[in-house]
Design a protein around this motif. Structure first.
Motif, PDB file in Angstrom:
ATOM      1  N   GLY A   1      39.730  43.475 -21.700  1.00 27.84           N
ATOM      2  CA  GLY A   1      40.614  42.908 -22.718  1.00 27.84           C
ATOM      3  C   GLY A   1      40.887  43.940 -23.804  1.00 27.84           C
ATOM      4  N   PHE A   2      39.843  44.629 -24.212  1.00 26.20           N
ATOM      5  CA  PHE A   2      39.961  45.647 -25.257  1.00 26.20           C
ATOM      6  C   PHE A   2      40.878  46.787 -24.794  1.00 26.20           C
ATOM      7  N   ILE A   3      40.652  47.255 -23.555  1.00 32.91           N
ATOM      8  CA  ILE A   3      41.457  48.374 -23.045  1.00 32.91           C
ATOM      9  C   ILE A   3      42.924  47.957 -22.931  1.00 32.91           C
ATOM     10  N   GLU A   4      43.165  46.754 -22.406  1.00 32.56           N
ATOM     11  CA  GLU A   4      44.557  46.313 -22.253  1.00 32.56           C
ATOM     12  C   GLU A   4      45.238  46.175 -23.614  1.00 32.56           C
ATOM     13  N   ALA A   5      44.495  45.675 -24.602  1.00 33.47           N
ATOM     14  CA  ALA A   5      45.079  45.553 -25.955  1.00 33.47           C
ATOM     15  C   ALA A   5      45.402  46.935 -26.525  1.00 33.47           C
ATOM     16  N   GLN A   6      44.533  47.894 -26.288  1.00 34.07           N
ATOM     17  CA  GLN A   6      44.775  49.245 -26.808  1.00 34.07           C
ATOM     18  C   GLN A   6      45.999  49.873 -26.128  1.00 34.07           C
ATOM     19  N   ILE A   7      46.130  49.621 -24.821  1.00 36.86           N
ATOM     20  CA  ILE A   7      47.283  50.175 -24.091  1.00 36.86           C
ATOM     21  C   ILE A   7      48.578  49.580 -24.665  1.00 36.86           C
ATOM     22  N   ALA A   8      48.580  48.263 -24.851  1.00 36.72           N
ATOM     23  CA  ALA A   8      49.787  47.596 -25.374  1.00 36.72           C
ATOM     24  C   ALA A   8      50.099  48.108 -26.780  1.00 36.72           C
ATOM     25  N   HIS A   9      49.076  48.258 -27.584  1.00 37.36           N
ATOM     26  CA  HIS A   9      49.277  48.711 -28.971  1.00 37.36           C
ATOM     27  C   HIS A   9      49.848  50.131 -28.991  1.00 37.36           C
ATOM     28  N   ARG A  10      49.283  51.001 -28.146  1.00 35.86           N
ATOM     29  CA  ARG A  10      49.741  52.392 -28.146  1.00 35.86           C
ATOM     30  C   ARG A  10      51.183  52.486 -27.654  1.00 35.86           C
ATOM     31  N   ARG A  11      51.515  51.671 -26.648  1.00 38.00           N
ATOM     32  CA  ARG A  11      52.896  51.706 -26.130  1.00 38.00           C
ATOM     33  C   ARG A  11      53.856  51.240 -27.218  1.00 38.00           C
ATOM     34  N   ALA A  12      53.444  50.194 -27.944  1.00 36.67           N
ATOM     35  CA  ALA A  12      54.316  49.661 -28.995  1.00 36.67           C
ATOM     36  C   ALA A  12      54.461  50.673 -30.122  1.00 36.67           C
ATOM     37  N   THR A  13      53.391  51.392 -30.421  1.00 33.60           N
ATOM     38  CA  THR A  13      53.415  52.324 -31.546  1.00 33.60           C
ATOM     39  C   THR A  13      54.306  53.520 -31.251  1.00 33.60           C
ATOM     40  N   PHE A  14      54.182  54.072 -30.049  1.00 34.36           N
ATOM     41  CA  PHE A  14      54.916  55.302 -29.752  1.00 34.36           C
ATOM     42  C   PHE A  14      56.238  55.062 -29.033  1.00 34.36           C
ATOM     43  N   GLY A  15      56.321  54.013 -28.251  1.00 36.80           N
ATOM     44  CA  GLY A  15      57.546  53.741 -27.500  1.00 36.80           C
ATOM     45  C   GLY A  15      57.728  54.727 -26.350  1.00 36.80           C
ATOM     46  N   HIS A  16      58.653  54.420 -25.451  1.00 41.08           N
ATOM     47  CA  HIS A  16      58.825  55.257 -24.263  1.00 41.08           C
ATOM     48  C   HIS A  16      59.514  56.575 -24.597  1.00 41.08           C
ATOM     49  N   GLU A  17      60.498  56.541 -25.523  1.00 39.26           N
ATOM     50  CA  GLU A  17      61.254  57.768 -25.820  1.00 39.26           C
ATOM     51  C   GLU A  17      60.321  58.828 -26.400  1.00 39.26           C
ATOM     52  N   ALA A  18      59.367  58.360 -27.206  1.00 41.44           N
ATOM     53  CA  ALA A  18      58.453  59.313 -27.837  1.00 41.44           C
ATOM     54  C   ALA A  18      57.718  60.101 -26.772  1.00 41.44           C
ATOM     55  N   CYS A  19      57.372  59.411 -25.683  1.00 35.01           N
ATOM     56  CA  CYS A  19      56.667  60.085 -24.601  1.00 35.01           C
ATOM     57  C   CYS A  19      57.548  61.147 -23.974  1.00 35.01           C
ATOM     58  N   GLU A  20      58.802  60.757 -23.686  1.00 35.09           N
ATOM     59  CA  GLU A  20      59.690  61.714 -23.039  1.00 35.09           C
ATOM     60  C   GLU A  20      59.939  62.931 -23.926  1.00 35.09           C
ATOM     61  N   GLY A  21      60.021  62.691 -25.216  1.00 36.45           N
ATOM     62  CA  GLY A  21      60.223  63.804 -26.144  1.00 36.45           C
ATOM     63  C   GLY A  21      58.932  64.569 -26.406  1.00 36.45           C
ATOM     64  N   GLY A  22      57.839  64.168 -25.768  1.00 43.77           N
ATOM     65  CA  GLY A  22      56.563  64.883 -25.922  1.00 43.77           C
ATOM     66  C   GLY A  22      55.952  64.709 -27.293  1.00 43.77           C
ATOM     67  N   LEU A  23      56.232  63.571 -27.957  1.00 44.20           N
ATOM     68  CA  LEU A  23      55.738  63.415 -29.324  1.00 44.20           C
ATOM     69  C   LEU A  23      54.286  62.936 -29.400  1.00 44.20           C
ATOM     70  N   ARG A  24      53.806  62.401 -28.314  1.00 49.35           N
ATOM     71  CA  ARG A  24      52.408  61.954 -28.364  1.00 49.35           C
ATOM     72  C   ARG A  24      51.478  63.162 -28.348  1.00 49.35           C
ATOM     73  N   PRO A  25      50.493  63.195 -29.240  1.00 49.42           N
ATOM     74  CA  PRO A  25      49.556  64.315 -29.185  1.00 49.42           C
ATOM     75  C   PRO A  25      48.812  64.321 -27.847  1.00 49.42           C
ATOM     76  N   LYS A  26      48.305  65.530 -27.447  1.00 54.11           N
ATOM     77  CA  LYS A  26      47.695  65.640 -26.113  1.00 54.11           C
ATOM     78  C   LYS A  26      46.249  65.156 -26.118  1.00 54.11           C
ATOM     79  N   GLU A  27      46.019  63.930 -26.580  1.00 54.99           N
ATOM     80  CA  GLU A  27      44.662  63.409 -26.433  1.00 54.99           C
ATOM     81  C   GLU A  27      44.613  62.629 -25.117  1.00 54.99           C
ATOM     82  N   ALA A  28      43.389  62.419 -24.594  1.00 55.00           N
ATOM     83  CA  ALA A  28      43.255  61.882 -23.234  1.00 55.00           C
ATOM     84  C   ALA A  28      44.058  60.597 -23.039  1.00 55.00           C
ATOM     85  N   PHE A  29      43.983  59.681 -24.002  1.00 58.14           N
ATOM     86  CA  PHE A  29      44.634  58.377 -23.858  1.00 58.14           C
ATOM     87  C   PHE A  29      46.146  58.535 -23.714  1.00 58.14           C
TER      88      PHE A  29
END
Ligand code: HEM
Length: 505
Positions: free
Chosen positions: A241-269
């Protein structure tokens, strides 16, 4: 049964060892442990590698465990010479073809077999860079300070810690969740899985302890009114439950475009989530997202917390070695400045102390592999001048490098029971630090762990002298035998361990 036993003994080329009803890797073998001081009709459970560390290997550095009711034959090897043969780059061994852990958590970097594993490693490797280690060092300093303030040690001259294991586990979870997952929590407010009574730390702890049972017991068993099984079930559900909530939160925070633009820092998650996007070149499936998140939490948190707890006790026991470490810290930081990541190599004595602690109490005690073809292992004799032995192993046999066996092997470490950080003075010897594994599957978090541990020890030991309370007439070795008792679960744990602190400055 006799036929099963005989064919098992044949599969391991008559290698001597334990003959038992249930394999240590089976649910009954885990639940019904019996005597281990006999080589027949025992049920060794998983702890036998620890309990028999002084006597398991007799003439050669190889033993077998052959069950006659449940489970397959197993082989254990305690010779460094066998590492390239079993865990080397082109060895005829691989991770197990069928791994129960995949069914519970999803396929991941630790369990994946060679071909699939390359993809996992390619995706995750960039998370372990110099930039990450700088952040690990800085966060460790901050978390240490937060811990001292929140625990109320700020103006105390002496502190008694009844269970250091809880503290080191909380510390390593804080560093890992901040630096690998971008999830920060203050020391005074531990993370809770949403709607649960247990902290995330408690859930991981119960999950790691209960993982073999969770993997091996049928799902209906968890509906029975048995508290132990219920707790394991709740802990796993809470973590997911905790992991799924974190995944949903991170996706909402950064959004898909941010990923494509490489805006997420290179941490494991972030790398795990990026690889799950439509546009990713090298992809993770949904189940691999959860699998890798869970695995990196477990691989990076329990291990560091456990070996740090052992290190603190050994510091308390071996005062003259603690003094040597303290003098080194004061030489590197004479002006009271804070250590930086550039000082890492200067703390050679701290590192030696840690390597020796990890030799005696390694958090990961075995490297488990499966033979991908019929293979002949060449194993040296334990007896000086004795002949090496060729052992024919059948395809499919689970064969493990016994890290405890190597670390307590007098051929590799003379007087293996003695605590001697000076063993590690020769830099070439650091290749013998077995605790992080060997070969292509060497721990990806090795430097991450070392940076965090060394920084934490430096910050801690600069401020505090550590002691342990010996009973009257008790030697340090007696204390180790009494208090530092081990249990092999998913990782190896010792204790619970108490220590005492006295303020230095
Ligand atoms: C003292 C702390 C640690 C110890 C003793 C340790 C030990 C190990 C060992 C023995 C392996 C190899 C397993 C095998 O060959 O079957 C391994 C693999 C791994 N460890 Fe660690 N580890 C530690 C800390 C960490 C940390 C902090 C992280 C992450 C932040 C981490 C992530 C991993 C990963 C991802 C693998 C899988 C590597 C692969 O198969 O490619 N470990 N670890």
């Amino acid at each position: 049964r006799i036929r099963k036993l005989l064919s098992g003994i044949k599969a391991v080329d008559n290698t001597p060892g334990l003959r038992c009803a249930f394999s240590p890797r089976s649910v009954l073998g885990q639940l019904f442990r019996t005597r281990i001081n006999t080589s027949f009709f025992c049920n060794p459970g998983t702890d036998f590698l620890w309990l028999l560390r002084r006597s398991l290997y007799k003439e050669t550095d190889i033993v077998s465990v052959v069950p006659y009711i449940m489970g397959k034959p197993l082989v254990y090897v305690s010779a460094m010479e066998a590492l390239p043969q079993i865990t080397g780059f082109s060895s005829p061994f691989d991770k197990q073809s069928w791994n129960l852990a995949d069914n519970i958590v999803g396929e991941n970097i630790v369990t994946a077999q060679k071909e699939k594993w390359k993809r996992h490693r390619k995706i995750l490797s960039p998370a372990f860079s110099q930039k990450t280690y700088e952040s690990v060092w800085d966060e460790t300093r901050g978390i240490y300070r937060d811990m001292v303030a929140s625990e109320g040690w700020g103006n105390k001259s002496a502190v008694f810690i009844p269970v250091i294991n809880d503290l080191t586990a909380k510390f390593s979870l804080a560093v890992l969740s901040t630096c690998a997952f971008g999830i920060r929590f203050p020391w005074s407010a531990p993370m809770y899985a949403k709607g649960e009574q247990l902290t995330v730390q408690e859930c991981f702890h119960i999950s790691v302890k209960g993982a073999p049972i969770r993997a091996l017991a049928p799902s209906w068993a968890f509906t029975l009114p048995l508290e132990k099984l219920r707790n394991i079930d709740v802990a796993f559900k809470s973590i997911f439950g905790f992991i799924e909530a974190q995944i949903a939160h991170r996706r909402a925070t950064f959004g898909h475009e941010a990923c494509e633009g490489g805006l997420r820092p290179k941490e494991a998650f972030n790398l795990i989530l990026n690889a799950n996007e439509e546009s990713a070149k090298v992809k993770f499936q949904d189940s691999e997202v959860v699998g890798n998140t869970f695995t990196i939490f477990v691989a990076g948190y329990e291990t560091v917390g456990r070996v740090l707890a052992a290190t603190f006790c050994l510091l308390g026991l071996y005062q003259e070695e603690q003094e040597r470490v303290y003098q080194e810290i004061m030489t590197v930081l004479p002006d009271g400045r804070d250590p930086t990541v550039n000082d890492f190599e200067s703390f050679a004595q701290v590192q030696r102390f840690f390597f020796e602690s990890m030799r005696l109490y390694p958090p990961a005690v075995q490297l488990v592999r499966e033979a991908t073809e019929d293979v002949v292992l060449n194993i040296p004799s334990r007896i000086p001048g004795g002949l090496a032995q060729n052992v024919a192993i059948k395809k499919g046999t689970v064969t493990s490098i016994d890290i405890l066996g190597i670390n307590y092997n007098p051929r590799h470490f003379p007087e293996p029971e003695s605590f001697k950080p000076s063993r590690w003075e020769n830099p070439a010897v650091t290749d013998m630090v077995m605790g992080f594994g060997y070969g292509p599957r060497l721990c990806l978090g090795r430097k991450f762990a070392l940076v965090e541990v060394i920084c934490f020890l430096v910050m801690f030991l600069r401020d505090w002298k550590i002691e342990v309370d010996l009973e009257e007439g008790e030697t340090r070795e007696d204390w180790r035998e009494r208090m530092m008792t081990g249990k092999i679960e998913l990782t190896f744990s010792i204790g619970p361990l108490p220590i005492r602190l006295t303020r230095r400055i």
